[in-house]
Structure formats: C-alpha cells, structure tokens
Enzyme design. Sequence first.
Site, PDB file in Angstrom:
ATOM      1  N   GLY A  13       0.804  -1.216   0.000  1.00 27.77           N
ATOM      2  CA  GLY A  13       0.000   0.000   0.000  1.00 27.77           C
ATOM      3  C   GLY A  13       0.832   1.259   0.000  1.00 27.77           C
ATOM      4  O   GLY A  13       0.448   2.267   0.598  1.00 27.77           O
ATOM      5  N   ALA A  14       1.958   1.230  -0.705  1.00 32.01           N
ATOM      6  CA  ALA A  14       2.885   2.369  -0.670  1.00 32.01           C
ATOM      7  C   ALA A  14       2.584   3.411  -1.734  1.00 32.01           C
ATOM      8  O   ALA A  14       3.389   4.307  -1.958  1.00 32.01           O
ATOM      9  CB  ALA A  14       4.321   1.866  -0.841  1.00 32.01           C
ATOM     10  N   ASN A  15       1.422   3.332  -2.369  1.00 34.24           N
ATOM     11  CA  ASN A  15       1.097   4.286  -3.425  1.00 34.24           C
ATOM     12  C   ASN A  15       0.440   5.562  -2.892  1.00 34.24           C
ATOM     13  O   ASN A  15       0.263   6.531  -3.637  1.00 34.24           O
ATOM     14  CB  ASN A  15       0.171   3.650  -4.463  1.00 34.24           C
ATOM     15  CG  ASN A  15      -1.082   3.075  -3.845  1.00 34.24           C
ATOM     16  OD1 ASN A  15      -1.052   1.970  -3.324  1.00 34.24           O
ATOM     17  ND2 ASN A  15      -2.181   3.825  -3.872  1.00 34.24           N
ATOM     18  N   SER A  16       0.083   5.592  -1.595  1.00 29.26           N
ATOM     19  CA  SER A  16      -0.545   6.793  -1.033  1.00 29.26           C
ATOM     20  C   SER A  16      -0.457   6.752   0.482  1.00 29.26           C
ATOM     21  O   SER A  16      -0.061   5.739   1.076  1.00 29.26           O
ATOM     22  CB  SER A  16      -2.018   6.883  -1.465  1.00 29.26           C
ATOM     23  OG  SER A  16      -2.764   5.804  -0.930  1.00 29.26           O
ATOM     24  N   GLY A  17      -0.852   7.854   1.118  1.00 28.28           N
ATOM     25  CA  GLY A  17      -0.992   7.908   2.568  1.00 28.28           C
ATOM     26  C   GLY A  17       0.229   7.504   3.351  1.00 28.28           C
ATOM     27  O   GLY A  17       1.373   7.857   3.019  1.00 28.28           O
ATOM     28  N   LEU A  18      -0.004   6.742   4.415  1.00 31.88           N
ATOM     29  CA  LEU A  18       1.069   6.328   5.313  1.00 31.88           C
ATOM     30  C   LEU A  18       2.141   5.530   4.586  1.00 31.88           C
ATOM     31  O   LEU A  18       3.339   5.691   4.852  1.00 31.88           O
ATOM     32  CB  LEU A  18       0.496   5.485   6.456  1.00 31.88           C
ATOM     33  CG  LEU A  18      -0.549   6.142   7.355  1.00 31.88           C
ATOM     34  CD1 LEU A  18      -1.147   5.104   8.296  1.00 31.88           C
ATOM     35  CD2 LEU A  18       0.066   7.285   8.144  1.00 31.88           C
ATOM     36  N   GLY A  19       1.729   4.660   3.667  1.00 32.26           N
ATOM     37  CA  GLY A  19       2.691   3.825   2.962  1.00 32.26           C
ATOM     38  C   GLY A  19       3.621   4.634   2.091  1.00 32.26           C
ATOM     39  O   GLY A  19       4.834   4.359   2.032  1.00 32.26           O
ATOM     40  N   SER A 136      -4.343  -0.638  14.317  1.00 32.39           N
ATOM     41  CA  SER A 136      -5.140   0.551  14.592  1.00 32.39           C
ATOM     42  C   SER A 136      -5.636   0.549  16.037  1.00 32.39           C
ATOM     43  O   SER A 136      -5.733  -0.499  16.680  1.00 32.39           O
ATOM     44  CB  SER A 136      -6.350   0.573  13.644  1.00 32.39           C
ATOM     45  OG  SER A 136      -7.314   1.524  14.042  1.00 32.39           O
ATOM     46  N   TYR A 163     -13.965  -3.906  10.645  1.00 30.05           N
ATOM     47  CA  TYR A 163     -12.666  -3.237  10.666  1.00 30.05           C
ATOM     48  C   TYR A 163     -11.928  -3.517  11.967  1.00 30.05           C
ATOM     49  O   TYR A 163     -10.731  -3.833  11.963  1.00 30.05           O
ATOM     50  CB  TYR A 163     -12.860  -1.725  10.483  1.00 30.05           C
ATOM     51  CG  TYR A 163     -11.556  -0.959  10.471  1.00 30.05           C
ATOM     52  CD1 TYR A 163     -10.620  -1.156   9.459  1.00 30.05           C
ATOM     53  CD2 TYR A 163     -11.253  -0.037  11.480  1.00 30.05           C
ATOM     54  CE1 TYR A 163      -9.423  -0.454   9.446  1.00 30.05           C
ATOM     55  CE2 TYR A 163     -10.067   0.668  11.467  1.00 30.05           C
ATOM     56  CZ  TYR A 163      -9.150   0.452  10.441  1.00 30.05           C
ATOM     57  OH  TYR A 163      -7.954   1.138  10.442  1.00 30.05           O
TER      58      TYR A 163
END
Length: 296
Positions: A13-19, A136, A163
Amino acid sequence: MPDQSGRTVVITGANSGLGAVTARELSARGAAVVLACRDMSKGEQVASSLPGAEVVRLDLASLTSVREAADEIRGRHERIDLLVNNAGLMMTPRGVTQDGFELQVGTNHPGHFALTGLLLDRLLVTPGSRVVTVTSLAHRWGGGVLDFDNLQAERGYDSMGAYGRSKLANLLFTHELQRRLAEARAQTIAVAAHPGLSRTSLARYLPLPVRPFIAAGTRVTGQSAAKGSLPTLRAATDPTVVGGAFYGPSGPGETRGRPVAVGSSSGSRDPEAMRRLWEISEDLTGVHPAIGSTAG
C-alpha cells in the site's frame, strides 16, 4: 532514523498515505524500496521520485495476486531486510474478496499473512530483519477480544465491527509470529505500529453524512499522514526495538504525538487466540509459514 543504506524494504500500500510517506522516508535514508501496490499508476508516480525504487502489483484481496507478487519479489531479491504490512481497507460497504472472505478482514489480515509467509525465507536469512504490521486503535473495539464465531461477518455485517476485527487480527498475528520466531531463535523480529488518528484516504468509505464531522474531528485531534507514519518508521528502524513491541503516538488517547511504545488489549495477547487465528489463517490461505526449518 539510522542510515538505511544496503537495506531492501517491501511496503504494501505504498502508493498513497502512510505507505507512501514510509517509502519516501526510508528511501531518503538509503533503503532500496519495493512498493507493493494495487494501483500501479499511483505506485509508479511515488516510485518516480525515489532512487532505484521498484513497483510490484499486489492486490491483497486476491490470494492469486499475493502469490504472484511474492514470486516477483523473490525473483528479484535474495534477501529482505524489512517487510511493512501497511495496506488496508477501513469501514467499507459489505463485500467479499476474490477468495470469498469478508472484504475488510480478508484484505487486512489473510492477505498480509500469506504475503509474509511467502516472503519469510528471504527475511529469515537476513540478520536484523523485521516484519512491521500496521494496525489501529480500532483493535480495541468490541472489547478488544476476537469473536471467532463472527470472524467473517457470519452473523451480519457491521463495517466498524469488521474493521475492528481485522485490526485485532493484525496484532494477534504479530504476537504469534514473534512467538514462533523467538522459539526458532530466528534473527527476524515481528513488531506492530498504529498511526493514531491520521488524515489519510482510508475514510473515503465512511457514510457521506458523517464524513464532514469525522474530517473536522481529525483536524482538531488528529495528525498528518507524515506524523502518522512515525510509529511505523520507529518500529522499522529503531535499533532498540524488540520483537513483539507495539508503537503508537504519545498524545491523548494515542491519537497524535511522537512515537512511543504503547499497550494493546489483553485479547490481542491471548495465546490461545493467537494460535487459533494462525491455524485458521493457514487453512484460509493455504500458506504454512516455515520458521523453524529455515531459521539461521
């Protein structure tokens, strides 16, 4: 953060946000970064600014995709210093993965369980390697105890409940992985982190009427994605980190602040729940992580 030169890092998930922030910070300190992303276009945009970064397609909602991504990564790298299980979904409408799992639980836990198991031999041969799984504060929802009778929303779907279960599963996985690594005297450790209340795109699935209120609350009590990534970065790079540790923000309610060691629910440390989830995960994914037989 110590110099990361010579380290090979895989981030989901490194394409946005925290990643994306995690990838940029580790790359800036010399790490060779592999961005494992479902959205290749966005992943390539992030990688374009990172020297030597690679992009691999990974859809955690498909075990076929997980296996293909693992094969590609293994084909390129004989060793992995750091795996950051960062990607995830939050409070989506009801859905199922390609393998028939409830969408949030299936993406956030079995997908990462399978990827970790398939890459584990590359980690085990690398001294000082780590598996960092991002969870989380929501792991405490529902009393912080995993209801195995409703793991896949068998008794009706509630997006918040699903979640919370998925994030509790992340912690149970981390603790059981660390227990097995320690038992095998492996040089790899498993660590967890959570970002507090961070401003990322995860909230896009919240019901439209409540989004403005959540956004306003996050602006007041939360923090940016850059600051939200700090617990992950500390878990990934601090030389003093020990296996099984859990990092989060230091501020009120762990919603924001500098990254420090934090506690988790007693249910996330229940040995029986850890063992049971591991066995269920093996059955669901068909992946049986070999730790003792390959540890150095």
